[in-house]
Design a protein around this motif. Structure first.
Motif, PDB file in Angstrom:
ATOM      1  N   MET A   1       0.899  -1.405   0.122  1.00 59.94           N
ATOM      2  CA  MET A   1       0.079   0.128   0.329  1.00 59.94           C
ATOM      3  C   MET A   1       0.892   1.115   0.033  1.00 59.94           C
ATOM      4  SD  MET A   1      -2.581   1.272   2.956  1.00 59.94           S
ATOM      5  CE  MET A   1      -4.174   2.211   2.309  1.00 59.94           C
ATOM      6  N   PRO A   2       0.176   2.094  -0.951  1.00 60.32           N
ATOM      7  CA  PRO A   2       1.487   3.248  -0.615  1.00 60.32           C
ATOM      8  C   PRO A   2       1.693   3.950   0.449  1.00 60.32           C
ATOM      9  CG  PRO A   2       0.299   3.408  -2.814  1.00 60.32           C
ATOM     10  CD  PRO A   2      -0.262   2.340  -2.078  1.00 60.32           C
ATOM     11  N   ALA A   3       2.258   5.395   0.579  1.00 60.62           N
ATOM     12  CA  ALA A   3       2.356   6.161   1.660  1.00 60.62           C
ATOM     13  C   ALA A   3       1.435   6.714   1.569  1.00 60.62           C
ATOM     14  CB  ALA A   3       3.722   6.472   2.158  1.00 60.62           C
ATOM     15  N   LEU A   4       0.522   7.127   2.342  1.00 61.86           N
ATOM     16  CA  LEU A   4      -0.251   8.211   2.815  1.00 61.86           C
ATOM     17  C   LEU A   4      -0.045   9.838   2.662  1.00 61.86           C
ATOM     18  CD1 LEU A   4      -3.093   7.220   5.304  1.00 61.86           C
ATOM     19  CD2 LEU A   4      -3.041   6.841   2.849  1.00 61.86           C
ATOM     20  N   ARG A   5      -0.281  10.643   1.470  1.00 62.13           N
ATOM     21  CA  ARG A   5      -0.113  12.098   1.905  1.00 62.13           C
ATOM     22  C   ARG A   5      -0.735  12.859   1.750  1.00 62.13           C
ATOM     23  NH1 ARG A   5       2.086  12.438  -4.746  1.00 62.13           N
ATOM     24  NH2 ARG A   5       1.873  13.857  -4.346  1.00 62.13           N
ATOM     25  N   ASP A   6      -0.779  13.761   2.273  1.00 59.61           N
ATOM     26  CA  ASP A   6      -1.655  14.658   2.982  1.00 59.61           C
ATOM     27  C   ASP A   6      -1.149  16.046   1.811  1.00 59.61           C
ATOM     28  OD1 ASP A   6      -2.333  17.061   4.360  1.00 59.61           O
ATOM     29  OD2 ASP A   6      -1.118  17.280   6.116  1.00 59.61           O
ATOM     30  N   ILE A   7      -2.402  15.723   0.574  1.00 59.45           N
ATOM     31  CA  ILE A   7      -2.614  16.906  -0.520  1.00 59.45           C
ATOM     32  C   ILE A   7      -4.200  17.541   0.112  1.00 59.45           C
ATOM     33  CG2 ILE A   7      -2.800  17.061  -2.732  1.00 59.45           C
ATOM     34  CD1 ILE A   7      -0.967  14.491  -2.466  1.00 59.45           C
ATOM     35  N   ALA A   8      -3.720  18.733  -0.547  1.00 59.50           N
ATOM     36  CA  ALA A   8      -4.608  20.274  -0.347  1.00 59.50           C
ATOM     37  C   ALA A   8      -5.037  20.425  -1.205  1.00 59.50           C
ATOM     38  CB  ALA A   8      -4.578  20.953   0.550  1.00 59.50           C
ATOM     39  N   LEU A   9      -6.641  21.112  -1.679  1.00 61.04           N
ATOM     40  CA  LEU A   9      -6.444  21.682  -3.235  1.00 61.04           C
ATOM     41  C   LEU A   9      -7.544  22.702  -2.544  1.00 61.04           C
ATOM     42  CD1 LEU A   9      -7.731  21.681  -6.265  1.00 61.04           C
ATOM     43  CD2 LEU A   9      -9.754  20.427  -5.454  1.00 61.04           C
ATOM     44  N   THR A  10      -6.744  23.749  -3.822  1.00 64.81           N
ATOM     45  CA  THR A  10      -7.330  25.756  -3.396  1.00 64.81           C
ATOM     46  C   THR A  10      -7.908  25.832  -4.636  1.00 64.81           C
ATOM     47  OG1 THR A  10      -6.816  27.016  -2.208  1.00 64.81           O
ATOM     48  CG2 THR A  10      -4.703  26.470  -2.959  1.00 64.81           C
TER      49      THR A  10
END
Length: 76
Positions: A1-10
């Motif tokens: 399982m790939p590492a979780l990424r903290d991604i935001a959309l603005t």
């Protein structure tokens, strides 16, 4: 399982009726009470409405997730 990424959309308004979606990713910093983000993807073409840019950005985020995991798990 790939590492979780903290991604935001603005969405950024860079001019009248010029809306660009931006994907940001958190990165490690020494700050304890703040999250710092850096741009990882930005729209190359402006949208004329905020909502349109938001939808286009959500689609870009979905494609990014799919390309990194091979499938999308929405939790629904």
């Amino acid at each position: 399982m790939p590492a979780l990424r903290d991604i935001a959309l603005t969405v950024e308004e860079r001019g009248q009726n010029q809306y660009f979606w931006v994907l940001l990713e958190a990165f490690n910093s020494d700050a304890v009470e703040a999250i710092h983000y850096q741009r990882i993807h930005t729209a190359s073409v402006a949208q004329t409405t905020y909502s349109s840019a938001l939808v286009m950005g959500a689609n870009a985020l979905r494609r990014l997730i799919e390309s990194n995991s091979g499938r999308i798990d929405t939790g629904f």
